[in-house]
Write an enzyme that holds these catalytic residues in place. Structure first.
Site, mmCIF file in Angstrom:
data_model
loop_
_atom_site.group_PDB
_atom_site.id
_atom_site.type_symbol
_atom_site.label_atom_id
_atom_site.label_comp_id
_atom_site.label_asym_id
_atom_site.label_seq_id
_atom_site.Cartn_x
_atom_site.Cartn_y
_atom_site.Cartn_z
ATOM 1 N N ASN A 249 0.807 -1.213 0.000
ATOM 2 C CA ASN A 249 0.000 0.000 0.000
ATOM 3 C C ASN A 249 0.843 1.268 0.000
ATOM 4 O O ASN A 249 0.377 2.324 -0.412
ATOM 5 C CB ASN A 249 -0.924 0.000 1.216
ATOM 6 C CG ASN A 249 -2.312 -0.501 0.858
ATOM 7 O OD1 ASN A 249 -2.945 0.031 -0.043
ATOM 8 N ND2 ASN A 249 -2.749 -1.525 1.553
ATOM 9 N N CYS A 337 -7.122 -1.046 9.350
ATOM 10 C CA CYS A 337 -6.675 -1.931 8.273
ATOM 11 C C CYS A 337 -6.437 -1.015 7.089
ATOM 12 O O CYS A 337 -5.667 -0.071 7.219
ATOM 13 C CB CYS A 337 -7.710 -3.006 7.995
ATOM 14 S SG CYS A 337 -9.398 -2.407 7.840
#
Lengths: 629, 540
Positions: A249, A337
């Protein structure tokens, strides 16, 4: 309805998916349901399938007996129809494709469902759960936590609710700054407050840190959360993703907190997989357990390769870590998350369930779901496939939460006020779109849909039926001795939840249900107590002094004996089942247990020989099992 | 031989006992001829009495002079003793080793045990074979059946009077009637036997054919269920065994099923217990170990075969003959489980005891050989096999599926498992009736049934949910329906406190219901009496 071309088909066969037993009947297609009514027996059994429950409709290739239509439902029902004429089959098939997932919310069942309640009752249902009083129960606002109106108009974060709790020391600019540094603007807010240690469970989404970005406001925000708890010098930041996913990410400008930039945080990954892995895992699991004459080896290796129980364990492991950090160390924890609406919701809600006995009551579980799932924007519409949307957004995240709760009820049979039927019933209605609670993806959307004006609330519906959802061995006192649950998360503590994933496969269940039995005994106890009181009153009127008294607690319990799990199952619908029993009275078996359903002789190879086949023995070729039908 | 010779150090102080899920106990360790005793001396209830015969294996370790003995028991429990002093530790370890592996049966504890309870009913006489067969014999249908008493396997059997006794094998029948009134026209027989000794050259035995065929009347069919795969049965021919050829047994149809043989089963148990005791692994490893143990596969196979036998009888109305090789292992699993399914009496405590007597003890299941070692033994298994444990596990699976149809509870099954492996009672000693007769067990030892059947002891084995159910109970054998028997295999690996308490609560609810019912009845009666009195008063 414009989608229905063939509302009724006769002489349709319904095949049992494990034994190949067929029942004949008539298929009806209504605006909301697909209905199959058995034709032959006196108490013709009905199978109702709500269109919204249908996940997949398959038309298989034509056979000599007709055109097979297989329907997989979100509540794990699988039905296999054989329709005599292909044209009818095609009509039903194409209607169902259109009906199962409408294009707009207005076409969902909830907007037409009318249970004949007064307007007052309907409104009352929506007032049952009040999150403001839930926060009050937790002990906020307090010296360190306050309600903020920063999201009053959903301006800062449109997937959060209006009312949010933040540390008193977090000013508006800090909140707004922090929200700009978080995915989807989901800045850190309070999810659960553990009053005893003044420790907070907070939730948010991932920071937009990329490889090196920082945000002073976000750092202040975390510091404010940490400072709001005097019991601990540091706070935990739990990233519920596997480290690899979080690293990936970063390349997209997202990522995770750098411990060096934040004062006094302890950062930790817990490694729960993402929605795509979970979706594939459940799919694999369902494939495995749907196999006909499954061998033990294939069952276990399928269970293993599906990874389902591994994921369940990962979620519960994370919740245990969270609960320990809060209750034992007294530290505050920030959970996130990626977007903070899937894994975060799982971990925060399960953590709270472990810490707070309230959530182990019927009302409490409703509150917990309202708070951590509905209000904080778990995307029910996308995850449960309510509208014709992106299939990649579908994922059994909430199902996993319910299963984790079930696994806990198995370990602590006296800690929960509700039984597994309650959990299964909630699961049923998350997908049914019959009630307004789970429609849409976030509060803002729900308000726009005016659900509270136009639909009914599930919670009232469940409460009306409460006696079926009560755990008969529940001990309110258990929460005093075990305020915090410490479950074992060793692999052998996790079981396959047969009553969920096979809820419609009657042949697989215990033929007598302990739960049902004990529930009815409890009900009978209530009636008897009432009868006894009435009799006593009558006697007293006659001037008799009573000496018999039954003290319910005086009896010494018989030796504690190693028990089996008490939450044994029964088919969900008890009434239907009792009817069933009377029907099959002619067969000398218990509740539909029958030898031919079970296929004991499934793999039997062709026997070598009977030299003179007789009529009765013809069907023996494929083994004894089939013969008696 | 004197036990004293084997006990080098009878007593050691300051020994520390570690048990899973229990606090450690420090105390004095004593060795007697049959027990290992650890007593804390302060609190009389902190005592451990362990039968030497329950010990499966021991390991010793040393850290300095502190020795540690790890004792692994046949009931799968593992305990640890910390013993100060190297010499003491070594002595204790070697004594335990010697005492737990005594060769002679007559030195076993049952020959020394004197019951502390009053004998109400001698269990040795409770289930005499004569009784169970006399009932059958009295029925007119069985005029052609008669008693045959033999020295060896089995003690008593029914055979057909017109055939000679010197048949290649013997059959024992369990007769079942349909309906409450035994109508002589409808009856099926379930028989068991050893394999026919056809050998590689296809030997025939006229008497055997006569015996087997004579059990069926004209036009009737029967099923021979061979518990071995066709290949194994073929191979058995080379060793003189074999199977029935249809040509010689024309009314019978043979079905082969695969139930594993003893050494494979023993390995399966060892692997399963190893998996259950390994707490370090992750979910994937646990599932793959559980799978690799094959334990539940064996359970599924046995149950499936038993269901098939029951189905032949109940649904086909056919007679069944079950055999494997010797007819003392898998055969018994099948015949006894089929009776559990078909026969409601075998689901009562007495009925189950009688089943164990008839189908296991009198049928010659070699308990001593099969149960001499359990899952922890280091020695290579010879005859050891958890055949009986598998049977109990299967019963447990059915009990789980029909929790209200059994008079006994899980605890009763666990008790039988424990006593089959190590016991103060003589019931499971010896390998067959002949051996038991030679050992004079009824005279010299106490029967397990004498103890279990005392009302105050039976109570804890009663299933509170029991409601007599005269129906046939068909269990599901799908993998999703079969479970690991936690009560045995995870018994020592997890705390069962919460589950035990919940079970007690359930019992409480049931008891409360009974009390309320009787209270309401009493009140009703009282009221009715008053009312009649009133009526009498009003009408003088």
């Amino acid at each position: 309805m414009e989608h229905i071309t063939t509302p009724k088909v006769e002489q349709v066969k319904l095949l049992d998916r494990f034994s190949n037993r067929a029942t004949a009947g008539t298929l009806y297609l209504t605006a909301t349901h697909l209905l199959f009514i058995e034709s032959n027996t006196a108490a013709s059994e009905e199978t109702w399938i709500l269109h919204h429950h249908i996940a997949v409709v398959e038309k298989l290739s034509l056979t000599t007996s007709g055109c097979p239509l297989v329907i997989h439902c979100r509540n794990f029902r699988v039905v296999h129809f054989v329709i005599p004429r292909e044209r009818d089959c095609h009509d039903i098939y194409s209607s169902l494709l259109l009906l199962r997932r409408p294009a707009s919310y207005d076409d969902l069942y909830a907007f037409s469902y009318n249970p004949k309640q007064s307007e007052q009752q309907r409104v009352g249902g929506w007032q049952l759960i009040d999150l403001a009083s839930e926060y009050e129960r937790m002990g906020v606002p307090c010296d360190h936590w306050q309600l903020t109106d920063v999201n009053r108009n959903y301006k800062v974060c449109d997937t959060y609710p209006r009312d949010l709790f933040v540390p008193v020391s977090a000013s508006k600019p800090i909140i707004v700054g922090s929200s700009k540094f978080r995915s989807k603007g989901r800045f850190p807010v309070l999810s659960y407050f553990y009053q005893e240690k003044k420790a907070a469970v907070c939730r948010c989404s991932q920071p937009l840190s990329g490889f090196s970005a920082r945000c002073l406001e976000d750092e202040h925000m975390l510091q404010a959360i940490s400072k709001a708890n005097h019991n601990s010098r540091f706070m935990y930041v739990m990233d519920t993703r596997p480290k690899l996913n979080a690293l990936a990410n970063r390349a997209a400008g997202k990522g995770y907190e750098n411990e060096d930039n934040y004062s006094n945080i302890r950062f930790q990954f817990v490694g729960i997989e993402n929605i795509h892995v979970m979706r594939a895992s459940l799919q694999k699991l369902l494939e495995v357990i749907g196999t006909k004459s499954l061998s033990m080896t294939d069952y276990f290796s399928g269970l293993e390769s599906s990874g389902w129980l591994r994921h369940i364990k990962a979620v519960l492991d994370a919740a245990v870590i969270l609960a320990k950090a809060v209750t034992v160390e007294g530290a505050s924890v920030l959970v996130h998350c990626s977007d903070g609406w899937d894994r975060t919701a799982q971990v925060c809600s399960l953590g709270a369930l472990l810490m707070d006995p309230f959530y182990r009551t019927i009302k409490g579980l409703m509150v917990l779901i309202e708070k951590d799932w509905i209000s904080f924007g778990h995307k029910f519409a996308d995850r449960c496939d309510q509208l014709d949307g992106d299939p990649k957004e579908v994922s059994p995240v909430f199902t996993q939460f319910l299963e984790c709760v079930w696994q806990l009820t198995e370990q602590f049979p006296q800690a929960f006020q509700y039984n597994e039927w309650f959990l299964i019933q909630i699961h049923e209605h998350v997908h049914s779109c019959q009630f307004g609670n789970f429609l849409g993806n976030c509060q803002r959307e729900r308000e726009e849909l005016r659900l509270k004006d136009k639909t009914y609330s599930l919670w009232q519906f469940l409460l009306n039926d409460q006696e079926n959802y009560v755990n008969p061995v529940y001990q309110p006192g258990f929460s005093e001795t075990h305020p915090v649950l410490e479950p074992s998360t060793l692999p052998f503590s996790f079981k396959f939840w047969r009553n969920m994933y096979h809820q419609f496969d009657r042949s697989m269940h215990p033929r007598q249900s302990v739960l049902k039995q004990v529930l009815s005994l409890k009900a009978s106890n209530r009636d008897l107590e009432k009868a006894a009181r009435a009799l006593e009153a009558k006697l007293q009127k006659q001037g008799v002094f009573l000496s018999i008294a039954v003290d319910s607690k005086s009896k010494d319990p018989v030796h504690p004996v190693r028990p089996k799990s008490l939450i044994l199952s029964a088919p969900l619908n008890c009434k239907e089942d009792e009817q069933k029993l009377s029907v099959c009275g002619s067969v000398r078996t218990v509740e539909g247990s029958s030898s031919d359903q079970n296929g004991y002789n499934e793999e039997e190879e062709e026997p070598a020989s009977f030299t003179k086949p007789e009529p009765t023995l013809v069907s023996l070729e494929r083994g004894v099992a089939r013969m008696t039908c | 031989m004197e036990f004293a010779e084997l006990i080098k150090t009878p007593r050691v102080d300051n020994v520390v006992l570690h048990r899973p899920f229990m606090s450690r106990v420090e105390g004095t360790l004593c060795l007697t001829g049959h027990h290992l005793i650890l007593s804390s001396r302060q609190d009389s209830n902190e005592e451990l009495w362990l039968l030497h015969s329950n010990i499966d294996s021991i390991e010793k370790r040393f850290v300095g002079t502190l020795g540690t003995v790890i004792i692994k028991c046949k009931d799968l429990r593992i305990i640890q003793l910390d013993i100060p002093g190297m010499e003491e530790c070594l002595n204790i370890a070697s004594s335990i080793e010697a005492l737990s592996t005594l060769d002679s049966v007559t030195l076993m504890y049952p020959f020394f045990y004197r019951p502390m309870f009053e004998l109400i009913e001698d269990g040795w006489n409770t289930f005499l074979p004569e009784q169970s067969f006399k009932q059958i014999e009295s029925l007119s249908v069985f005029t052609q059946w008669r008693w045959v008493v033999k020295d060896l396997w089995p003690t008593l059997k029914i055979s057909l009077s017109e055939t000679s006794d010197s048949v290649a094998r013997s059959c024992v029948a369990h007769v079942r009637f349909l309906g409450p009134d035994p109508n002589p026209i409808y009856f099926q027989v379930m028989m068991r036997s050893g394999q026919p000794l056809t050998g590689s050259n296809g030997r025939r035995c006229k008497e055997d054919e006569q015996l087997i065929n004579a059990t069926l009347r004209a036009g009737k069919r029967g099923y021979i269920i061979d518990t071995r795969s066709i290949n194994v049965a073929q191979q058995a021919k080379a060793r003189g065994g074999g199977f029935e050829l249809e040509a010689h047994y024309p009314q019978w149809r043979r079905i082969h099923k695969t139930i594993e043989r003893s050494n494979i089963l023993q390995e399966s148990l060892i692997k399963l217990v190893e998996a259950c005791n390994d707490q370090s692994h992750n979910m994937d490893r646990w599932l793959s170990k559980l799978e690799a143990s094959n334990w539940l596969t064996n359970i599924k196979e046995i149950l499936t075969t038993a269901c098939l036998a029951a189905q032949c009888i109940d649904r086909e109305g056919a007679s069944v003959l079950v055999h494997g090789t010797e007819g003392t292992d898998s055969t018994l699993q099948v015949t006894s489980l089929a009776q559990i399914i078909l026969d409601p009496t075998s689901r009562t405590i007495r009925g189950f005891e009688s089943l164990v007597e008839r189908e296991w003890l009198q049928a010659g299941h070699p308990f001593q050989q099969r149960c001499s070692q359990s899952a922890y033994s280091n020695s290579k298994p010879k005859w050891e096999a958890p055949v009986f444990l598998l049977f109990l596990d299967c019963v447990w699976q059915i009990l789980r599926q029909f929790p209200c149809s059994f008079q006994f509870n899980e605890h009763f099954l666990i008790l039988l498992f424990e006593h089959a492996y190590a016991s103060q009672f003589g019931t499971f000693l010896g390998n067959n009736s002949f051996e038991r007769g030679k050992l004079k067990l009824p005279q010299k030892t106490v029967s397990l049934w004498s103890w279990v059947n005392r009302p105050q002891d039976t109570e804890r084995f009663l299933n509170p949910l029991f409601e007599a159910n005269s129906l046939v109970i068909w269990p599901s054998v799908s993998p999703q329906s079969l479970l690991l028997w936690e009560g045995v295999f995870l018994r020592w690996n997890r705390s069962s406190k919460c589950l035990d308490e919940a079970y007690e609560e359930m019992i409480h609810i049931i008891e409360h219901n009974k009390e309320l019912q009787s209270k309401v009845n009493t009140l009703h009666r009282q009221l009715a009496e008053l009312e009649t009195e009133d009526v009498q008063l009003e009408t003088p």
